[in-house]
Design an enzyme around this catalytic site. Structure first.
Site, PDB file in Angstrom:
ATOM      1  N   GLU A  93     -12.729  -4.151 -31.425  1.00 31.78           N
ATOM      2  CA  GLU A  93     -12.274  -3.918 -32.793  1.00 31.78           C
ATOM      3  C   GLU A  93     -11.779  -5.206 -33.439  1.00 31.78           C
ATOM      4  O   GLU A  93     -11.201  -6.059 -32.771  1.00 31.78           O
ATOM      5  CB  GLU A  93     -11.120  -2.915 -32.783  1.00 31.78           C
ATOM      6  CG  GLU A  93     -11.559  -1.553 -32.347  1.00 31.78           C
ATOM      7  CD  GLU A  93     -10.390  -0.589 -32.160  1.00 31.78           C
ATOM      8  OE1 GLU A  93      -9.338  -0.796 -32.795  1.00 31.78           O
ATOM      9  OE2 GLU A  93     -10.547   0.354 -31.380  1.00 31.78           O
ATOM     10  N   CYS A 106      -7.654 -10.129 -37.451  1.00 33.07           N
ATOM     11  CA  CYS A 106      -7.080  -9.807 -36.145  1.00 33.07           C
ATOM     12  C   CYS A 106      -8.248  -9.555 -35.183  1.00 33.07           C
ATOM     13  O   CYS A 106      -9.053  -8.655 -35.412  1.00 33.07           O
ATOM     14  CB  CYS A 106      -6.215  -8.559 -36.307  1.00 33.07           C
ATOM     15  SG  CYS A 106      -5.559  -7.934 -34.776  1.00 33.07           S
ATOM     16  N   CYS A 113      -7.768  -3.355 -21.886  1.00 33.30           N
ATOM     17  CA  CYS A 113      -6.589  -4.142 -21.507  1.00 33.30           C
ATOM     18  C   CYS A 113      -6.017  -3.590 -20.211  1.00 33.30           C
ATOM     19  O   CYS A 113      -6.052  -2.393 -19.968  1.00 33.30           O
ATOM     20  CB  CYS A 113      -5.548  -4.046 -22.627  1.00 33.30           C
ATOM     21  SG  CYS A 113      -4.151  -5.142 -22.385  1.00 33.30           S
ATOM     22  N   CYS A 117       0.790  -1.078 -21.634  1.00 32.55           N
ATOM     23  CA  CYS A 117       1.966  -0.796 -22.470  1.00 32.55           C
ATOM     24  C   CYS A 117       1.911   0.669 -22.899  1.00 32.55           C
ATOM     25  O   CYS A 117       0.867   1.151 -23.347  1.00 32.55           O
ATOM     26  CB  CYS A 117       2.007  -1.714 -23.692  1.00 32.55           C
ATOM     27  SG  CYS A 117       2.151  -3.461 -23.268  1.00 32.55           S
ATOM     28  N   CYS A 120       0.628   1.793 -26.498  1.00 35.68           N
ATOM     29  CA  CYS A 120      -0.556   1.127 -27.039  1.00 35.68           C
ATOM     30  C   CYS A 120      -1.847   1.901 -26.738  1.00 35.68           C
ATOM     31  O   CYS A 120      -2.099   2.279 -25.593  1.00 35.68           O
ATOM     32  CB  CYS A 120      -0.647  -0.278 -26.450  1.00 35.68           C
ATOM     33  SG  CYS A 120      -2.061  -1.206 -27.049  1.00 35.68           S
ATOM     34  N   CYS A 333      -4.587  -1.235 -33.052  1.00 41.06           N
ATOM     35  CA  CYS A 333      -5.650  -1.648 -32.140  1.00 41.06           C
ATOM     36  C   CYS A 333      -5.938  -0.610 -31.060  1.00 41.06           C
ATOM     37  O   CYS A 333      -5.063   0.061 -30.567  1.00 41.06           O
ATOM     38  CB  CYS A 333      -5.326  -3.000 -31.512  1.00 41.06           C
ATOM     39  SG  CYS A 333      -3.706  -3.071 -30.769  1.00 41.06           S
TER      40      CYS A 333
HETATM   41  N1  SAH Z   1      -1.727  -8.038 -25.541  1.00 41.15           N
HETATM   42  C1  SAH Z   1      -1.154  -8.779 -26.618  1.00 41.15           C
HETATM   43  C2  SAH Z   1      -1.908  -8.694 -27.931  1.00 41.15           C
HETATM   44  C3  SAH Z   1      -2.507  -7.391 -28.323  1.00 41.15           C
HETATM   45  S1  SAH Z   1      -1.445  -6.134 -28.909  1.00 41.15           S
HETATM   46  C4  SAH Z   1       0.291  -8.400 -26.787  1.00 41.15           C
HETATM   47  O1  SAH Z   1       0.770  -7.519 -26.101  1.00 41.15           O
HETATM   48  O2  SAH Z   1       0.969  -9.034 -27.593  1.00 41.15           O
HETATM   49  C5  SAH Z   1      -0.891  -6.695 -30.464  1.00 41.15           C
HETATM   50  C6  SAH Z   1       0.497  -6.190 -30.832  1.00 41.15           C
HETATM   51  O3  SAH Z   1       0.467  -4.802 -31.187  1.00 41.15           O
HETATM   52  C7  SAH Z   1       1.512  -6.334 -29.724  1.00 41.15           C
HETATM   53  O4  SAH Z   1       2.728  -6.786 -30.246  1.00 41.15           O
HETATM   54  C8  SAH Z   1       1.617  -4.904 -29.231  1.00 41.15           C
HETATM   55  O5  SAH Z   1       2.782  -4.686 -28.509  1.00 41.15           O
HETATM   56  C9  SAH Z   1       1.534  -4.147 -30.544  1.00 41.15           C
HETATM   57  N2  SAH Z   1       1.238  -2.715 -30.426  1.00 41.15           N
HETATM   58  C10 SAH Z   1       0.439  -2.081 -29.557  1.00 41.15           C
HETATM   59  N3  SAH Z   1       0.432  -0.750 -29.770  1.00 41.15           N
HETATM   60  C11 SAH Z   1       1.254  -0.540 -30.820  1.00 41.15           C
HETATM   61  C12 SAH Z   1       1.666   0.611 -31.530  1.00 41.15           C
HETATM   62  N4  SAH Z   1       1.249   1.839 -31.192  1.00 41.15           N
HETATM   63  N5  SAH Z   1       2.516   0.431 -32.548  1.00 41.15           N
HETATM   64  C13 SAH Z   1       2.955  -0.800 -32.911  1.00 41.15           C
HETATM   65  N6  SAH Z   1       2.604  -1.922 -32.290  1.00 41.15           N
HETATM   66  C14 SAH Z   1       1.763  -1.803 -31.248  1.00 41.15           C
END
Ligand code: SAH
Length: 350
Positions: A93, A106, A113, A117, A120, A333
């Protein structure tokens, strides 16, 4: 013999392959410019190159294109989200966002991944593979072509953990900023990481001028481990130490991303902990309302983000609240890729 991915090559590498194949050195720069400046991805269209050499190029090299599987445009704020299909059938994406100063893109750095998290969507669909440098670049080139604009900012905040695909991401940045090519200033690039500590030290040594963005999301070590499993390997204190080192080494301010989640990380005590953790650091806090992911129950009340910003302000920490863009097109994302996979699996959960 497998063909070489030409868009991932630096000019000097392209040059040595061409020379090995009996061609003149200067052809490398010419071809590099066709690809990275003129954005021509078909050897047949490289008109100042002889027909014979064009044939040779297509025998030795391949250009991995992206196919637009889905394009969604927000009716609220013109954010455009692309679901791109890669040459091997996987999906990534890319999101194009409009700000007052210009456009920012972006991009994804991996197919899926590994970081897991909890909040996410990228974590839900699982990890498949790293993206090649060319596949990260192509997201920018394809999106610029489709939209007819040049982006002024690049953020590595799409699917994937950039520091878990370190070598390819470094090469991508080198190609993107190459003087003979696209010449993009890395001062306008942000790399976002969940905190792969050893790679932060390696990156600091390179002093690339980019902005390091760290997804902190919590200032309590145990609670951070619950929502971000990476914290069990590189705990919060070692992460903050690495960030201090990065700031000292590069002279650049670090950004901390903090998704405000109701009942998880937005209380007065959380604000106290965050303020104590970051006090005296040359940093900036970016508060994000957590995007709803249908498999998860995490929520933020908008008022909760503003309130948390005030709490931090009272404790001497400056924080901005990030605008939510593309909320009508699932711009967070991982959501489109997850849906695409579910659809090809006949709706089965992955
Ligand atoms: N892996 C990297 C970059 C990709 S995620 C990282 O963790 O930074 C990009 C950003 O989106 C990160 O700050 C991540 O924590 C955040 N993110 C992921 N899912 C999210 C969600 N449901 N709501 C808000 N931010 C989110």
């Amino acid at each position: 013999m497998e063909k070489i991915d030409i868009l991932s090559l630096k000019p000097e590498e392209l040059e040595s392959i061409l020379v090995e194949n009996g061609e003149k050195k200067f052809r490398a720069k010419q071809i590099f410019q066709w690809l990275h400046v003129k954005r021509v991805f078909d050897f047949e269209e490289m008109t100042d190159i002889s027909v014979q050499l064009r044939r040779k190029l297509s025998d030795i090299f391949c250009i991995k294109g992206l196919f637009t599987a889905k394009r969604l445009e927000s009716s609220i704020d013109n954010t455009v989200k692309y679901l791109y299909r890669l040459s091997d059938g996987n999906y990534v994406e890319t999101v194009l966002m409009k700000y007052s100063y210009g456009y920012s893109i972006c991009v994804s750095t991996q197919v899926g991944c590994k970081m897991g998290c909890r909040f996410c969507a990228s974590a839900i669909a699982g990890f498949v593979r790293n993206l090649e440098p060319s596949e990260i670049l192509m997201q920018i080139y394809e999106t610029e072509k489709d939209s007819g604009i040049r982006v002024s900012g690049v953020v590595l905040m799409g699917i994937g953990e950039p520091l878990d695909n370190y070598d390819n991401v470094l090469r991508f940045m080198e190609l993107l900023s190459h003087k003979s090519g696209n010449n993009f200033s890395l001062r306008h690039l942000s790399l976002s990481t969940c905190g792969i500590v050893p790679k932060i030290y390696e990156l600091a040594e390179l002093r690339l001028g980019l902005t390091l963005s760290v997804s902190l999301h919590c200032a309590d070590n145990d609670k951070r481990s619950e929502i971000m499993p990476v914290n069990k390997t590189y705990n919060m204190n070692t992460l903050i130490e690495a960030c201090r080192h990065y700031i000292e080494k590069t002279g650049r301010r670090v950004t901390f991303e903090y998704a405000v989640i109701d009942d998880v990380n937005s209380s007065d005590a959380d604000a106290d902990r965050l303020a104590a953790l970051l006090r005296g650091m040359n940093c900036h806090v970016n508060l994000i309302p957590v995007n709803k992911v249908k498999e998860r129950s995490y929520r933020t009340a908008r008022a909760g983000v503003e309130e948390f910003a005030k709490r931090l302000g009272r404790r001497g920490i400056n924080a901005t609240v990030r605008r939510t863009l593309g909320s009508d097109i699932e711009a967070a994302c991982g959501q489109l890729r997850r849906d695409a996979i579910n659809n090809t699996n006949g709706g089965a959960d992955t």
